[in-house]
Design a protein around this motif. Structure first.
Motif, short mmCIF file in Angstrom:
data_model
loop_
_atom_site.label_atom_id
_atom_site.label_comp_id
_atom_site.label_asym_id
_atom_site.label_seq_id
_atom_site.Cartn_x
_atom_site.Cartn_y
_atom_site.Cartn_z
N SER A 33 0.83 -1.21 0.00
CA SER A 33 0.00 0.00 0.00
C SER A 33 0.86 1.26 0.00
CB SER A 33 -0.94 0.00 1.20
OG SER A 33 -0.21 -0.04 2.42
N ALA A 34 1.99 1.21 0.71
CA ALA A 34 2.90 2.37 0.72
C ALA A 34 3.55 2.55 -0.65
CB ALA A 34 3.97 2.19 1.79
N VAL A 35 3.89 1.44 -1.33
CA VAL A 35 4.43 1.52 -2.68
C VAL A 35 3.41 2.15 -3.61
CG1 VAL A 35 5.16 0.13 -4.67
CG2 VAL A 35 5.99 -0.43 -2.39
N SER A 36 2.15 1.70 -3.51
CA SER A 36 1.08 2.25 -4.35
C SER A 36 0.89 3.74 -4.10
CB SER A 36 -0.22 1.50 -4.06
OG SER A 36 -1.28 2.01 -4.84
N GLU A 37 0.98 4.13 -2.84
CA GLU A 37 0.80 5.54 -2.50
C GLU A 37 1.93 6.40 -3.09
OE1 GLU A 37 0.48 8.39 1.50
OE2 GLU A 37 0.62 6.20 1.69
N GLN A 38 3.16 5.91 -3.05
CA GLN A 38 4.27 6.68 -3.61
C GLN A 38 4.13 6.85 -5.12
OE1 GLN A 38 8.24 6.45 -2.57
NE2 GLN A 38 7.91 6.26 -0.39
N VAL A 39 3.70 5.78 -5.81
CA VAL A 39 3.50 5.89 -7.26
C VAL A 39 2.38 6.87 -7.57
CG1 VAL A 39 2.81 4.64 -9.33
CG2 VAL A 39 4.38 3.60 -7.73
N ALA A 40 1.31 6.82 -6.78
CA ALA A 40 0.18 7.74 -7.01
C ALA A 40 0.62 9.18 -6.86
CB ALA A 40 -0.95 7.41 -6.03
N LYS A 41 1.46 9.45 -5.85
CA LYS A 41 1.95 10.82 -5.65
C LYS A 41 2.84 11.25 -6.81
CE LYS A 41 1.82 10.90 -0.58
NZ LYS A 41 2.63 10.96 0.68
N LEU A 42 3.66 10.33 -7.33
CA LEU A 42 4.53 10.66 -8.46
C LEU A 42 3.69 10.95 -9.71
CD1 LEU A 42 7.42 10.91 -9.58
CD2 LEU A 42 7.39 8.44 -10.00
N GLU A 43 2.68 10.13 -9.95
CA GLU A 43 1.81 10.35 -11.11
C GLU A 43 1.05 11.67 -10.96
OE1 GLU A 43 0.69 5.97 -12.83
OE2 GLU A 43 -0.43 6.66 -11.05
N GLN A 44 0.60 11.97 -9.73
CA GLN A 44 -0.10 13.23 -9.48
C GLN A 44 0.83 14.42 -9.69
OE1 GLN A 44 -1.71 13.52 -5.53
NE2 GLN A 44 -2.84 15.40 -5.94
N ARG A 45 2.08 14.27 -9.25
CA ARG A 45 3.06 15.36 -9.40
C ARG A 45 3.28 15.68 -10.87
NH1 ARG A 45 5.26 18.96 -10.38
NH2 ARG A 45 7.28 19.84 -9.83
N LEU A 46 3.36 14.64 -11.72
CA LEU A 46 3.64 14.84 -13.15
C LEU A 46 2.38 15.00 -13.99
CD1 LEU A 46 6.49 12.20 -13.55
CD2 LEU A 46 6.75 14.68 -13.61
N GLY A 47 1.23 14.63 -13.43
CA GLY A 47 0.00 14.68 -14.20
C GLY A 47 -0.02 13.67 -15.32
N LEU A 48 0.63 12.51 -15.08
CA LEU A 48 0.76 11.48 -16.12
C LEU A 48 0.47 10.11 -15.53
CD1 LEU A 48 4.20 12.60 -17.64
CD2 LEU A 48 1.96 12.93 -18.69
N SER A 49 0.02 9.19 -16.38
CA SER A 49 -0.11 7.79 -16.01
C SER A 49 1.20 7.10 -16.34
CB SER A 49 -1.27 7.14 -16.78
OG SER A 49 -1.33 5.76 -16.49
N LEU A 50 1.86 6.55 -15.34
CA LEU A 50 3.20 5.99 -15.51
C LEU A 50 3.23 4.47 -15.61
CD1 LEU A 50 5.07 8.24 -12.92
CD2 LEU A 50 4.98 8.54 -15.41
N LEU A 51 2.20 3.81 -15.09
CA LEU A 51 2.16 2.35 -15.06
C LEU A 51 0.83 1.81 -15.57
CD1 LEU A 51 3.72 1.73 -11.52
CD2 LEU A 51 4.84 1.27 -13.71
#
Length: 286
Positions: A33-51
């Motif tokens: 869940s912490a891994v998922s949260e970090q990816v979500a924050k990164l995607e939100q920061r860039l405004g992009l879908s990364l995975l």
């Protein structure tokens, strides 16, 4: 504009390397869940879908692949900065003996990175047969050895030996019809190469008629012979280069097993410098 978070980038790279959030989680010492949260924050920061997530795991999107290149560079620079400020620099001369089956397309970049991070280290690299590397005595000409073996073969029993990676073996040729010719024209390294012996044993066990059409002195020569259409060869996945086609089961060729790449255990009386270089190579080559 705020910069990118290094921890979030490290999480994103780990997911790409290990294939899923759950597989990356133990390597990051984080819950899924912490891994998922970090990816979500990164995607939100860039405004992009990364995975792209699915039942089989997670794969980077087109934008994710672009970020992955930058992320690896940024993480490498971050780690180099920490080493430069907190560790004694690696300085001296070390010889590495490596099988040329090991990631030939990227080994140069890996060694360039090592030279960039440790400019005072003189790393001499020699390419040799795995059988010679495995059999060498402590007085051999190299300090650290990296060899390839068929999965499951037990040569060294020292628990300090490091398994770097596993790869599938595949049949390759210049085109999709290359594996249909009989007798099968086989390209290989000279006698004494474990992979050449395995190829011959496999064909004989499955009663596939063959002939040794060309013997190359190294993997680079094997690549040239394959691309020129002289025959087919058995290679590990990371050795498959441009101008080669992986042959399907419809060619009538037998299924192949995996190979393993091992970093040999330290020798008795190994110097502190060689030990530190060994640890660095272990992390880098993985």
């Amino acid at each position: 504009m705020r910069g990118l978070d290094i921890d979030q980038l490290r999480t994103f790279v780990a997911i790409c390397d290990y294939g899923s959030l759950s597989a990356a989680s133990p390597h990051l010492c984080l819950s899924t869940s912490a891994v998922s949260e970090q990816v979500a924050k990164l995607e939100q920061r860039l405004g992009l879908s990364l995975l792209t997530r699915g039942k089989t795991g997670a794969m980077p999107t087109a934008q994710g692949r672009r970020l992955l290149r930058h992320a690896r560079d940024l993480l490498a620079l971050s780690e180099a900065a920490v080493r430069d400020l907190t560790e004694e620099p690696l300085a001296g001369e070390v010889c590495l003996a490596v099988t040329d089956y090991f990631r030939p397309a990227s080994i140069t970049q890996l060694l360039q990175r090592l030279r960039r991070d440790y400019p005072s280290l003189r790393l001499n690299v020699m390419v040799a047969k795995s059988a010679w590397i495995d059999a060498s005595e402590p007085s051999a000409e190299f300090d650290i050895g990296l060899s390839m073996r068929l999965a499951g073969s037990r040569i060294a029993t020292d628990s300090a030996e490091t398994l770097l990676r596993r790869e599938r073996l595949v049949w390759v040729g210049a085109d999709r019809d290359a594996g249909r010719e009989r007798p099968l024209p086989v390209l290989a390294l000279p006698a004494g190469c474990a992979l050449q012996a395995f190829t011959v044993r496999t064909l004989e066990r499955h009663r596939v008629p063959y002939r040794l059409a060309h013997s190359a002195s190294g993997v680079a020569g094997l690549h040239l012979a394959i691309s020129a259409g002289l025959g087919v060869a058995c290679l590990n996945e990371s050795s498959v280069g441009p101008g080669m086609v992986r042959l399907s089961a419809s060619s009538g060729l037998p299924a192949l097993q995996e190979v393993e790449f091992h970093l040999l255990p330290p020798r008795r009386g190994e110097s502190p410098l060689v030990h530190k270089v060994r640890e660095t190579l272990r992390d880098l080559f993985r």
